[in-house]
Design a protein around this motif. Structure first.
Motif, PDB file in Angstrom:
ATOM      1  N   PRO A   1       0.839  -1.207   0.000  1.00  0.00           N
ATOM      2  CA  PRO A   1       0.000   0.000   0.000  1.00  0.00           C
ATOM      3  C   PRO A   1       0.868   1.249   0.000  1.00  0.00           C
ATOM      4  O   PRO A   1       2.096   1.172   0.169  1.00  0.00           O
ATOM      5  CB  PRO A   1      -0.784  -0.126   1.310  1.00  0.00           C
ATOM      6  N   ALA A   2       0.246   2.389  -0.191  1.00  0.00           N
ATOM      7  CA  ALA A   2       0.989   3.652  -0.120  1.00  0.00           C
ATOM      8  C   ALA A   2       1.661   3.778   1.235  1.00  0.00           C
ATOM      9  O   ALA A   2       1.095   3.397   2.278  1.00  0.00           O
ATOM     10  CB  ALA A   2       0.040   4.822  -0.362  1.00  0.00           C
ATOM     11  N   ALA A   3       2.871   4.311   1.244  1.00  0.00           N
ATOM     12  CA  ALA A   3       3.666   4.364   2.468  1.00  0.00           C
ATOM     13  C   ALA A   3       3.249   5.518   3.364  1.00  0.00           C
ATOM     14  O   ALA A   3       3.035   6.642   2.892  1.00  0.00           O
ATOM     15  CB  ALA A   3       5.144   4.513   2.126  1.00  0.00           C
ATOM     16  N   PRO A   4       3.169   5.271   4.680  1.00  0.00           N
ATOM     17  CA  PRO A   4       2.993   6.381   5.607  1.00  0.00           C
ATOM     18  C   PRO A   4       4.222   7.296   5.595  1.00  0.00           C
ATOM     19  O   PRO A   4       5.338   6.862   5.292  1.00  0.00           O
ATOM     20  CB  PRO A   4       2.862   5.689   6.975  1.00  0.00           C
TER      21      PRO A   4
ATOM     22  N   ILE B   1      12.881   9.526  15.588  1.00  0.00           N
ATOM     23  CA  ILE B   1      13.219  10.253  16.806  1.00  0.00           C
ATOM     24  C   ILE B   1      14.107   9.372  17.682  1.00  0.00           C
ATOM     25  O   ILE B   1      13.770   8.214  17.942  1.00  0.00           O
ATOM     26  CB  ILE B   1      11.951  10.653  17.592  1.00  0.00           C
ATOM     27  N   GLU B   2      15.222   9.914  18.149  1.00  0.00           N
ATOM     28  CA  GLU B   2      16.090   9.180  19.070  1.00  0.00           C
ATOM     29  C   GLU B   2      15.660   9.457  20.501  1.00  0.00           C
ATOM     30  O   GLU B   2      15.429  10.609  20.885  1.00  0.00           O
ATOM     31  CB  GLU B   2      17.548   9.583  18.879  1.00  0.00           C
ATOM     32  N   VAL B   3      15.568   8.391  21.305  1.00  0.00           N
ATOM     33  CA  VAL B   3      15.140   8.526  22.698  1.00  0.00           C
ATOM     34  C   VAL B   3      16.020   7.671  23.600  1.00  0.00           C
ATOM     35  O   VAL B   3      16.579   6.660  23.172  1.00  0.00           O
ATOM     36  CB  VAL B   3      13.664   8.107  22.885  1.00  0.00           C
ATOM     37  N   GLY B   4      16.140   8.091  24.866  1.00  0.00           N
ATOM     38  CA  GLY B   4      16.773   7.262  25.881  1.00  0.00           C
ATOM     39  C   GLY B   4      18.281   7.200  25.803  1.00  0.00           C
ATOM     40  O   GLY B   4      18.912   7.663  24.856  1.00  0.00           O
ATOM     41  N   LEU B   5      18.847   6.556  26.838  1.00  0.00           N
ATOM     42  CA  LEU B   5      20.300   6.471  26.976  1.00  0.00           C
ATOM     43  C   LEU B   5      20.911   5.370  26.121  1.00  0.00           C
ATOM     44  O   LEU B   5      22.135   5.312  25.982  1.00  0.00           O
ATOM     45  CB  LEU B   5      20.666   6.236  28.453  1.00  0.00           C
ATOM     46  N   LEU B   6      20.082   4.472  25.563  1.00  0.00           N
ATOM     47  CA  LEU B   6      20.584   3.386  24.724  1.00  0.00           C
ATOM     48  C   LEU B   6      20.497   3.722  23.241  1.00  0.00           C
ATOM     49  O   LEU B   6      20.611   2.843  22.401  1.00  0.00           O
ATOM     50  CB  LEU B   6      19.815   2.098  25.021  1.00  0.00           C
ATOM     51  N   GLN B   7      20.301   5.004  22.955  1.00  0.00           N
ATOM     52  CA  GLN B   7      20.259   5.489  21.564  1.00  0.00           C
ATOM     53  C   GLN B   7      19.184   4.785  20.739  1.00  0.00           C
ATOM     54  O   GLN B   7      19.376   4.462  19.580  1.00  0.00           O
ATOM     55  CB  GLN B   7      21.632   5.322  20.899  1.00  0.00           C
ATOM     56  N   ASN B   8      18.037   4.563  21.373  1.00  0.00           N
ATOM     57  CA  ASN B   8      16.917   3.954  20.651  1.00  0.00           C
ATOM     58  C   ASN B   8      16.352   4.909  19.618  1.00  0.00           C
ATOM     59  O   ASN B   8      16.243   6.102  19.847  1.00  0.00           O
ATOM     60  CB  ASN B   8      15.801   3.574  21.620  1.00  0.00           C
ATOM     61  N   PHE B   9      15.959   4.341  18.490  1.00  0.00           N
ATOM     62  CA  PHE B   9      15.174   5.071  17.507  1.00  0.00           C
ATOM     63  C   PHE B   9      13.716   4.636  17.600  1.00  0.00           C
ATOM     64  O   PHE B   9      13.421   3.430  17.609  1.00  0.00           O
ATOM     65  CB  PHE B   9      15.663   4.806  16.087  1.00  0.00           C
ATOM     66  N   CYS B  10      12.820   5.599  17.661  1.00  0.00           N
ATOM     67  CA  CYS B  10      11.391   5.359  17.477  1.00  0.00           C
ATOM     68  C   CYS B  10      10.969   6.070  16.200  1.00  0.00           C
ATOM     69  O   CYS B  10      11.572   7.071  15.819  1.00  0.00           O
ATOM     70  CB  CYS B  10      10.576   5.906  18.649  1.00  0.00           C
ATOM     71  N   GLU B  11       9.939   5.545  15.562  1.00  0.00           N
ATOM     72  CA  GLU B  11       9.398   6.189  14.371  1.00  0.00           C
ATOM     73  C   GLU B  11       7.921   6.494  14.581  1.00  0.00           C
ATOM     74  O   GLU B  11       7.188   5.671  15.132  1.00  0.00           O
ATOM     75  CB  GLU B  11       9.546   5.299  13.130  1.00  0.00           C
ATOM     76  N   ILE B  12       7.528   7.672  14.153  1.00  0.00           N
ATOM     77  CA  ILE B  12       6.112   7.999  14.046  1.00  0.00           C
ATOM     78  C   ILE B  12       5.746   7.840  12.577  1.00  0.00           C
ATOM     79  O   ILE B  12       6.317   8.494  11.708  1.00  0.00           O
ATOM     80  CB  ILE B  12       5.824   9.435  14.514  1.00  0.00           C
ATOM     81  N   LEU B  13       4.819   6.934  12.313  1.00  0.00           N
ATOM     82  CA  LEU B  13       4.325   6.703  10.959  1.00  0.00           C
ATOM     83  C   LEU B  13       2.931   7.302  10.866  1.00  0.00           C
ATOM     84  O   LEU B  13       2.090   7.051  11.737  1.00  0.00           O
ATOM     85  CB  LEU B  13       4.264   5.214  10.652  1.00  0.00           C
ATOM     86  N   TYR B  14       2.670   8.085   9.815  1.00  0.00           N
ATOM     87  CA  TYR B  14       1.355   8.719   9.774  1.00  0.00           C
ATOM     88  C   TYR B  14       0.843   8.888   8.353  1.00  0.00           C
ATOM     89  O   TYR B  14       1.603   8.945   7.381  1.00  0.00           O
ATOM     90  CB  TYR B  14       1.375  10.059  10.507  1.00  0.00           C
ATOM     91  N   CYS B  15      -0.465   8.951   8.273  1.00  0.00           N
ATOM     92  CA  CYS B  15      -1.163   9.180   7.011  1.00  0.00           C
ATOM     93  C   CYS B  15      -1.415  10.673   6.872  1.00  0.00           C
ATOM     94  O   CYS B  15      -2.112  11.264   7.703  1.00  0.00           O
ATOM     95  CB  CYS B  15      -2.476   8.418   7.013  1.00  0.00           C
ATOM     96  N   PRO B  16      -0.873  11.323   5.859  1.00  0.00           N
ATOM     97  CA  PRO B  16      -1.063  12.771   5.724  1.00  0.00           C
ATOM     98  C   PRO B  16      -2.500  13.161   5.393  1.00  0.00           C
ATOM     99  O   PRO B  16      -2.895  14.301   5.654  1.00  0.00           O
ATOM    100  CB  PRO B  16      -0.100  13.152   4.597  1.00  0.00           C
ATOM    101  N   GLU B  17      -3.275  12.221   4.857  1.00  0.00           N
ATOM    102  CA  GLU B  17      -4.662  12.540   4.521  1.00  0.00           C
ATOM    103  C   GLU B  17      -5.571  12.508   5.748  1.00  0.00           C
ATOM    104  O   GLU B  17      -6.401  13.401   5.941  1.00  0.00           O
ATOM    105  CB  GLU B  17      -5.193  11.561   3.464  1.00  0.00           C
ATOM    106  N   THR B  18      -5.423  11.469   6.582  1.00  0.00           N
ATOM    107  CA  THR B  18      -6.340  11.299   7.716  1.00  0.00           C
ATOM    108  C   THR B  18      -5.729  11.729   9.039  1.00  0.00           C
ATOM    109  O   THR B  18      -6.453  11.851  10.030  1.00  0.00           O
ATOM    110  CB  THR B  18      -6.764   9.834   7.841  1.00  0.00           C
ATOM    111  N   ARG B  19      -4.404  11.892   9.086  1.00  0.00           N
ATOM    112  CA  ARG B  19      -3.640  12.222  10.291  1.00  0.00           C
ATOM    113  C   ARG B  19      -3.612  11.075  11.296  1.00  0.00           C
ATOM    114  O   ARG B  19      -3.210  11.255  12.448  1.00  0.00           O
ATOM    115  CB  ARG B  19      -4.142  13.501  10.981  1.00  0.00           C
TER     116      ARG B  19
END
Length: 226
Positions: free
Chosen positions: A13-16, A21-39
């Motif tokens: 399907p179309a990609a979000p 975003i890097e968080v925490g002391l262990l250099q974790n990456f988190c991602e926010i995935l979102y639909c620009p049409e519906t938010r």
């Protein structure tokens, strides 16, 4: 949230949109995935700084509807309960590891092989990629893949934790190598020279992906990671 079956990069399907975003002391990456049409949005592996992740989601005007879990080591799920409490998000996780997060959510969605997870009008596909853990999952979109602790920039995940398996890690990495070379890689930690890379670049430069055989891979792993 709707789901259907599928095979790797075919018919995605179309990609979000994706925000890393890097968080925490262990250099974790988190991602926010979102639909620009519906938010509508999902957050990958919420941990350590849920307030930071939700603040960014709020700045973008997003409604967080899901947490996508690549694997259930604590540094990737520490914030799940808080995220669910504040947003009501469903938790998407492989059934082999669901018990680790089941108590944090009223809604658990199975991230099994080929399942497509809708994020508004966009979506990602679950690829079972074991080796680091028994139920590791990568989330594949049209143009990028979120690899958790399976594939790092210039490296790969450890297999000497409980549930790890070096042979399965090899198979998972071989599978990722078959994705289109331009596929952008979003790893679970900021361990590389750059925050992201591409499958093609990793094939050329990542010493674990340059191994021609499993025996070569296993020997390199034993030399560098134990």
């Amino acid at each position: 949230m709707t789901m259907s079956g599928g095979d790797d990069a075919a018919g995605l399907p179309a990609a979000p949109e994706v925000v890393q975003i890097e968080v925490g002391l262990l250099q974790n990456f988190c991602e926010i995935l979102y639909c620009p049409e519906t938010r509508a949005a999902a957050i990958v592996d919420p941990a350590w700084e849920v307030d930071t992740l939700l603040r960014e989601a709020g700045r973008l005007g997003l409604k967080v509807e899901a947490a996508l879990i690549t694997h259930t080591h604590n540094d990737h799920i520490e914030g799940v309960e808080e995220l669910v409490r504040k947003t009501g998000a469903a938790v998407v996780v492989n059934p082999r590891e669901a018990d680790r997060v089941r108590g944090a959510s009223g809604t658990v969605v199975d991230a099994t092989e080929g399942v497509e997870i809708a994020i508004g009008r966009r979506g990602v596909r679950a690829l079972e990629t074991r080796g680091h853990t028994v139920g590791g999952v990568c989330y594949l979109a049209d143009g990028y893949v979120i690899t958790g602790d399976v594939l790092f920039i210039g490296g790969c995940g450890r297999t000497n934790f409980a549930g790890g398996d070096t042979a399965q890690m090899w198979e998972s990495l071989q599978r990722l190598m078959r994705l289109p070379e331009e596929t952008r890689v979003y790893p679970g930690h900021n361990y590389g020279d750059t925050p992201t890379s591409t499958i093609g670049h990793e094939i050329l430069t990542n010493k674990y992906l340059r191994c021609a055989t499993f025996d070569e891979f296993r020997a390199l792993w034993e030399k560098t990671q134990r």
